[in-house]
Design a protein around this motif. Sequence first.
Motif, PDB file in Angstrom:
ATOM      1  N   GLY A  19      44.616  92.657  74.886  1.00  0.00           N
ATOM      2  CA  GLY A  19      43.642  93.742  74.883  1.00  0.00           C
ATOM      3  C   GLY A  19      42.974  93.878  76.240  1.00  0.00           C
ATOM      4  O   GLY A  19      43.340  93.207  77.202  1.00  0.00           O
ATOM      5  N   GLY A  62      40.483  91.241  73.337  1.00  0.00           N
ATOM      6  CA  GLY A  62      39.614  92.326  73.785  1.00  0.00           C
ATOM      7  C   GLY A  62      39.861  93.552  72.935  1.00  0.00           C
ATOM      8  O   GLY A  62      40.404  93.468  71.833  1.00  0.00           O
ATOM      9  N   ASN A  63      39.495  94.707  73.466  1.00  0.00           N
ATOM     10  CA  ASN A  63      39.650  95.963  72.742  1.00  0.00           C
ATOM     11  C   ASN A  63      41.134  96.329  72.650  1.00  0.00           C
ATOM     12  O   ASN A  63      41.879  96.188  73.614  1.00  0.00           O
ATOM     13  CB  ASN A  63      38.879  97.034  73.512  1.00  0.00           C
ATOM     14  CG  ASN A  63      38.689  98.323  72.731  1.00  0.00           C
ATOM     15  OD1 ASN A  63      38.506  99.370  73.304  1.00  0.00           O
ATOM     16  ND2 ASN A  63      38.733  98.248  71.419  1.00  0.00           N
ATOM     17  N   ASN A  64      41.535  96.830  71.474  1.00  0.00           N
ATOM     18  CA  ASN A  64      42.921  97.245  71.224  1.00  0.00           C
ATOM     19  C   ASN A  64      43.960  96.194  71.617  1.00  0.00           C
ATOM     20  O   ASN A  64      44.858  96.444  72.421  1.00  0.00           O
ATOM     21  CB  ASN A  64      43.220  98.571  71.937  1.00  0.00           C
ATOM     22  CG  ASN A  64      42.402  99.698  71.324  1.00  0.00           C
ATOM     23  OD1 ASN A  64      42.178  99.732  70.122  1.00  0.00           O
ATOM     24  ND2 ASN A  64      41.931 100.602  72.161  1.00  0.00           N
ATOM     25  N   ASN A  82      36.619  86.005  70.759  1.00  0.00           N
ATOM     26  CA  ASN A  82      36.320  87.237  71.477  1.00  0.00           C
ATOM     27  C   ASN A  82      35.388  86.903  72.634  1.00  0.00           C
ATOM     28  O   ASN A  82      35.005  85.741  72.831  1.00  0.00           O
ATOM     29  CB  ASN A  82      35.699  88.271  70.524  1.00  0.00           C
ATOM     30  CG  ASN A  82      34.463  87.735  69.819  1.00  0.00           C
ATOM     31  OD1 ASN A  82      33.909  86.698  70.185  1.00  0.00           O
ATOM     32  ND2 ASN A  82      34.024  88.436  68.795  1.00  0.00           N
ATOM     33  N   PHE A 110      39.130  94.625  66.327  1.00  0.00           N
ATOM     34  CA  PHE A 110      39.194  94.889  67.759  1.00  0.00           C
ATOM     35  C   PHE A 110      39.780  96.262  68.070  1.00  0.00           C
ATOM     36  O   PHE A 110      39.936  96.622  69.220  1.00  0.00           O
ATOM     37  CB  PHE A 110      40.051  93.814  68.442  1.00  0.00           C
ATOM     38  CG  PHE A 110      39.421  92.458  68.407  1.00  0.00           C
ATOM     39  CD1 PHE A 110      38.600  92.033  69.436  1.00  0.00           C
ATOM     40  CD2 PHE A 110      39.638  91.607  67.333  1.00  0.00           C
ATOM     41  CE1 PHE A 110      38.014  90.781  69.399  1.00  0.00           C
ATOM     42  CE2 PHE A 110      39.056  90.356  67.293  1.00  0.00           C
ATOM     43  CZ  PHE A 110      38.238  89.945  68.332  1.00  0.00           C
ATOM     44  N   ASP A 113      37.210 102.028  67.756  1.00  0.00           N
ATOM     45  CA  ASP A 113      35.754 102.031  67.615  1.00  0.00           C
ATOM     46  C   ASP A 113      35.220 100.861  66.806  1.00  0.00           C
ATOM     47  O   ASP A 113      34.024 100.617  66.775  1.00  0.00           O
ATOM     48  CB  ASP A 113      35.305 103.329  66.932  1.00  0.00           C
ATOM     49  CG  ASP A 113      35.618 104.544  67.802  1.00  0.00           C
ATOM     50  OD1 ASP A 113      35.796 104.358  69.026  1.00  0.00           O
ATOM     51  OD2 ASP A 113      35.699 105.650  67.257  1.00  0.00           O
ATOM     52  N   TYR A 115      35.691  97.945  67.558  1.00  0.00           N
ATOM     53  CA  TYR A 115      35.431  96.878  68.533  1.00  0.00           C
ATOM     54  C   TYR A 115      33.945  96.769  68.835  1.00  0.00           C
ATOM     55  O   TYR A 115      33.286  97.757  69.145  1.00  0.00           O
ATOM     56  CB  TYR A 115      36.207  97.177  69.813  1.00  0.00           C
ATOM     57  CG  TYR A 115      36.043  96.105  70.870  1.00  0.00           C
ATOM     58  CD1 TYR A 115      36.568  94.833  70.671  1.00  0.00           C
ATOM     59  CD2 TYR A 115      35.371  96.370  72.062  1.00  0.00           C
ATOM     60  CE1 TYR A 115      36.442  93.853  71.638  1.00  0.00           C
ATOM     61  CE2 TYR A 115      35.231  95.387  73.036  1.00  0.00           C
ATOM     62  CZ  TYR A 115      35.773  94.136  72.817  1.00  0.00           C
ATOM     63  OH  TYR A 115      35.637  93.168  73.768  1.00  0.00           O
ATOM     64  N   GLN A 116      33.436  95.559  68.709  1.00  0.00           N
ATOM     65  CA  GLN A 116      32.032  95.299  69.053  1.00  0.00           C
ATOM     66  C   GLN A 116      31.992  94.726  70.463  1.00  0.00           C
ATOM     67  O   GLN A 116      32.346  93.569  70.660  1.00  0.00           O
ATOM     68  CB  GLN A 116      31.438  94.250  68.087  1.00  0.00           C
ATOM     69  CG  GLN A 116      31.361  94.713  66.658  1.00  0.00           C
ATOM     70  CD  GLN A 116      30.269  95.755  66.457  1.00  0.00           C
ATOM     71  OE1 GLN A 116      29.160  95.619  66.938  1.00  0.00           O
ATOM     72  NE2 GLN A 116      30.613  96.834  65.760  1.00  0.00           N
ATOM     73  N   PRO A 117      31.579  95.511  71.440  1.00  0.00           N
ATOM     74  CA  PRO A 117      31.571  94.955  72.800  1.00  0.00           C
ATOM     75  C   PRO A 117      30.550  93.832  72.927  1.00  0.00           C
ATOM     76  O   PRO A 117      29.536  93.835  72.238  1.00  0.00           O
ATOM     77  CB  PRO A 117      31.190  96.137  73.688  1.00  0.00           C
ATOM     78  CG  PRO A 117      30.835  97.256  72.790  1.00  0.00           C
ATOM     79  CD  PRO A 117      31.105  96.882  71.376  1.00  0.00           C
TER      80      PRO A 117
END
Length: 163
Positions: A19, A62-64, A82, A110, A113, A115-117
């Motif tokens: 990600g 990470g994201n995606n 994460n 992940f 949307d 995904y929690q940054p």
Amino acid sequence: GGAVDDENILKGKTFVMTGIFLEVGGGDENSIGVENLKSMIESFGGKVTTRFSKNTSFLLAGNNPVAKRFTDARAKSIEIINLVRLNGLLKGQLTFDRLGKLEALDSEEFMGDAYQPATNTSVAFGEAKPAAAKKGAKKPAAAKKEAKKPAAVNADEIPPLES
């Protein structure tokens, strides 16, 4: 004890990433944050590889991320973490022991949307502004007191783990 331990908190740990890490930034659009994170992990004594081996300790997602990486990690009993959890380790808010007891992360969390940054990554990721006074420079007593406040923690002064 002391600073040396903190710098090697990830010694002996090997990470595979999947990600992108928008919170960290840098790199091209397919690998945002990856290079910066790799440098950061290495600066704490950890290793980053691109594929799983028997030495892999963590999958850092990470994201995606690539969902297959999650399946593979589970099959190999590799812990999935994460940025929030990595940050907790580096800041001394989490121990590896406690990390293992947290709820497992699922690839769905992940995606897009969902995904929690990670917020407040500034300390671990070296965004903290360098202190004006150089190390070893004589500081007035008042300044010394300020420096002890947690708010003034520098990237290279991560507090030791509390037992």
